[in-house]
Design a protein around this motif. Structure first.
Motif, PDB file in Angstrom:
ATOM      1  N   GLU A 266       0.829  -1.204   0.000  1.00 51.68           N
ATOM      2  CA  GLU A 266       0.000   0.000   0.000  1.00 51.68           C
ATOM      3  C   GLU A 266       0.869   1.263   0.000  1.00 51.68           C
ATOM      4  O   GLU A 266       0.518   2.279  -0.589  1.00 51.68           O
ATOM      5  CB  GLU A 266      -0.926   0.009   1.225  1.00 51.68           C
ATOM      6  CG  GLU A 266      -2.111  -0.952   1.117  1.00 51.68           C
ATOM      7  CD  GLU A 266      -1.756  -2.398   1.411  1.00 51.68           C
ATOM      8  OE1 GLU A 266      -0.573  -2.691   1.695  1.00 51.68           O
ATOM      9  OE2 GLU A 266      -2.655  -3.263   1.360  1.00 51.68           O
ATOM     10  N   GLU A 267       1.993   1.181   0.693  1.00 58.24           N
ATOM     11  CA  GLU A 267       2.880   2.344   0.780  1.00 58.24           C
ATOM     12  C   GLU A 267       3.708   2.504  -0.505  1.00 58.24           C
ATOM     13  O   GLU A 267       4.051   3.621  -0.898  1.00 58.24           O
ATOM     14  CB  GLU A 267       3.767   2.210   2.016  1.00 58.24           C
ATOM     15  CG  GLU A 267       4.241   3.515   2.603  1.00 58.24           C
ATOM     16  CD  GLU A 267       3.132   4.534   2.838  1.00 58.24           C
ATOM     17  OE1 GLU A 267       3.338   5.705   2.497  1.00 58.24           O
ATOM     18  OE2 GLU A 267       2.049   4.168   3.336  1.00 58.24           O
TER      19      GLU A 267
ATOM     20  N   VAL B 175       2.420   2.054  -3.351  1.00 58.14           N
ATOM     21  CA  VAL B 175       1.476   2.761  -4.219  1.00 58.14           C
ATOM     22  C   VAL B 175       1.362   4.228  -3.815  1.00 58.14           C
ATOM     23  O   VAL B 175       1.334   5.127  -4.662  1.00 58.14           O
ATOM     24  CB  VAL B 175       0.091   2.075  -4.186  1.00 58.14           C
ATOM     25  CG1 VAL B 175      -0.907   2.834  -5.044  1.00 58.14           C
ATOM     26  CG2 VAL B 175       0.196   0.638  -4.660  1.00 58.14           C
ATOM     27  N   ALA B 176       1.313   4.480  -2.494  1.00 59.89           N
ATOM     28  CA  ALA B 176       1.166   5.861  -2.020  1.00 59.89           C
ATOM     29  C   ALA B 176       2.367   6.708  -2.433  1.00 59.89           C
ATOM     30  O   ALA B 176       2.204   7.807  -2.987  1.00 59.89           O
ATOM     31  CB  ALA B 176       1.001   5.872  -0.502  1.00 59.89           C
TER      32      ALA B 176
ATOM     33  N   ASN C 294       2.417   7.191  -6.174  1.00 57.40           N
ATOM     34  CA  ASN C 294       1.444   8.203  -6.602  1.00 57.40           C
ATOM     35  C   ASN C 294       1.973   9.612  -6.382  1.00 57.40           C
ATOM     36  O   ASN C 294       1.803  10.495  -7.237  1.00 57.40           O
ATOM     37  CB  ASN C 294       0.151   8.069  -5.792  1.00 57.40           C
ATOM     38  CG  ASN C 294      -0.822   7.099  -6.428  1.00 57.40           C
ATOM     39  OD1 ASN C 294      -0.648   6.698  -7.579  1.00 57.40           O
ATOM     40  ND2 ASN C 294      -1.842   6.722  -5.687  1.00 57.40           N
TER      41      ASN C 294
ATOM     42  N   LEU D  80       4.502  10.327  -8.953  1.00 56.91           N
ATOM     43  CA  LEU D  80       3.898  10.589 -10.272  1.00 56.91           C
ATOM     44  C   LEU D  80       3.251  11.967 -10.334  1.00 56.91           C
ATOM     45  O   LEU D  80       3.291  12.629 -11.378  1.00 56.91           O
ATOM     46  CB  LEU D  80       2.880   9.506 -10.615  1.00 56.91           C
ATOM     47  CG  LEU D  80       3.489   8.172 -11.042  1.00 56.91           C
ATOM     48  CD1 LEU D  80       2.398   7.117 -11.200  1.00 56.91           C
ATOM     49  CD2 LEU D  80       4.254   8.316 -12.350  1.00 56.91           C
TER      50      LEU D  80
ATOM     51  N   TYR E  16      -2.343  16.834  -0.530  1.00 52.54           N
ATOM     52  CA  TYR E  16      -2.397  15.425  -0.129  1.00 52.54           C
ATOM     53  C   TYR E  16      -1.014  14.904   0.274  1.00 52.54           C
ATOM     54  O   TYR E  16      -0.893  14.125   1.227  1.00 52.54           O
ATOM     55  CB  TYR E  16      -2.987  14.565  -1.255  1.00 52.54           C
ATOM     56  CG  TYR E  16      -3.142  13.134  -0.823  1.00 52.54           C
ATOM     57  CD1 TYR E  16      -4.210  12.742  -0.021  1.00 52.54           C
ATOM     58  CD2 TYR E  16      -2.204  12.171  -1.174  1.00 52.54           C
ATOM     59  CE1 TYR E  16      -4.336  11.447   0.422  1.00 52.54           C
ATOM     60  CE2 TYR E  16      -2.318  10.862  -0.732  1.00 52.54           C
ATOM     61  CZ  TYR E  16      -3.392  10.501   0.056  1.00 52.54           C
ATOM     62  OH  TYR E  16      -3.501   9.214   0.502  1.00 52.54           O
TER      63      TYR E  16
END
Lengths: 123, 257
Positions: free
Chosen positions: B41-42, B44-45, B48, B51, B141
């Motif tokens: 999950e991290e 991906v975080a 993101n 990116l 975010y």
């Protein structure tokens, strides 16, 4: 439903045993021990939240953020729910016959016996 | 603020290059976490966030090349410049080290970048204003993500507290450089194109100090501070970062997929 059931929703697979298998339902110091959360996403206003999958996170606030990153990065949603997987009580595969078979021969419960006007859509 | 002299297109190009290089280099660093973070999950975080920054870098570098007028594309600027030509702050090139160091760097930089983009939304340069307006929501975010982790690591176990405090100590020497306003920035700010970073410090202090206090962490007081990134002076690790980032493009010019 059996209140003492040891079956829970895990990883979106319906019901699997959680006893004596490493599902990480208790928080610990290792990230491998992060609890599992079930994720529900509402695609747009007026629709229901739908189950989209699950993920690991150390607590509810981080679960919500992880869900945002994992499941809504392509604009899939306007609202997210996260629920501890341990909070979901699932029906047991052993009870499948008693639970679901009695509905199989009651076709009259389906709305197939009326003529539906052409104007009615999405039925 | 120093006396403002008339600004030129070349100054605007340099300014866009600075902002773009900050975003590009931090994106590259965050990308190193993919498949190496504590949890999928991290991965991906952090991916993101990287990116988001890469998207900002592309817009800013493309604009820098356009204003410069020498025909350089965003790829030319990203992949064909050498170390001394990069204008990023040194903080963004610092190695990831452990997760706490990465989070410390992200908290410090995202808070800075959020304040900066919030001002640049009102830039008199329509392109910079547009890029900032898009990016400000992304960076909001990023800061939240870093804040959440700082709170959990700082106010977590003895080990996570020790690591987080150590991460802050590692990053803090690079904080002061973020708030140095030089002549070029002052001149562009006088024209309304740029925002003076020196003026962002007070609100930055307010936010970061509040997070550190809640996380039971102490604000470091480093004995030295870094400087020079805006003039092309970088730390030892930077050449290795560029080698990895630029290798493919330099070995196979024009490669696409």
């Amino acid at each position: 439903m059996n209140p003492g059931s040891d079956l829970q929703a895990e990883g979106g697979h319906g019901a699997v045993p959680t006893r004596d298998v490493p599902t990480g339902t208790e928080a610990g110091s290792s990230p491998r021990d992060w609890p599992l959360w079930e994720v529900f996403v509402r695609a747009k206003r007026g629709l229901s939240h739908l189950h989209v999958g699950s993920l690991h996170a150390p607590d509810a606030a981080m679960a919500l953020r992880n869900a945002r990153d994992v499941y809504t990065r392509r604009s899939e949603g306007v609202s997210i729910w996260v629920v501890p997987a341990t909070a979901v009580v699932a029906s047991s595969p052993d009870e499948k016959d008693a639970f679901f078979d009695p509905a199989a021969d009651k076709a009259y419960r389906h709305p197939t016996f009326y003529d539906i006007p052409d104007e009615v859509q999405h039925l | 603020m120093s006396a403002a002299s008339p600004t030129t297109e070349s100054d605007v190009a340099t300014y866009a290059l600075r902002l773009g290089d900050d975003a590009l280099i931090l994106a590259q660093r965050l990308g190193e976490w993919i498949a190496a973070a504590p949890q999928l999950e991290e991965d991906v975080a952090l991916g993101n966030i990287g990116l988001d920054l890469l998207g900002q870098a592309r817009l800013l570098l493309a604009y820098a090349g356009e204003v410069e007028g020498a025909g350089r594309s965003e790829d030319d600027l990203a992949f064909l410049r050498d170390e001394r030509d990069f204008r990023n702050l040194q903080i963004v090139e610092r190695p990831n080290e452990d997760f706490a160091v990465t989070i410390a760097r992200q908290l410090v930089f995202s808070t800075y970048q959020l304040g900066l983009y919030a001002r640049l939304q009102h830039s008199t340069d329509a392109t910079i204003a547009g890029i900032a307006a898009k990016a400000v929501k992304e960076v909001d975010y990023h800061r939240d993500h870093a804040t959440q982790w700082t709170l959990r690591l700082g106010d977590g176990t003895d080990e996570s507290h020790r690591r987080m405090q150590s991460g802050l100590e590692r990053i803090w020497p690079y904080v002061a450089e973020m708030f140095v306003t030089d002549d070029l920035e002052a001149a562009l700010a006088a024209d309304g194109v740029a925002a003076e970073v020196a003026g962002l410090r007070a609100s930055w202090d307010g936010y970061v100090d509040a997070v550190l206090a809640e996380a039971t962490l102490e604000r470091p007081a480093p004995s030295w501070t870094a400087e020079g990134g805006r003039r092309g002076v970088h730390t030892e690790c930077f050449g290795y970062l560029l080698a990895e980032m630029q290798h493919l493009h330099r070995s196979h010019p024009g490669a696409t997929w």
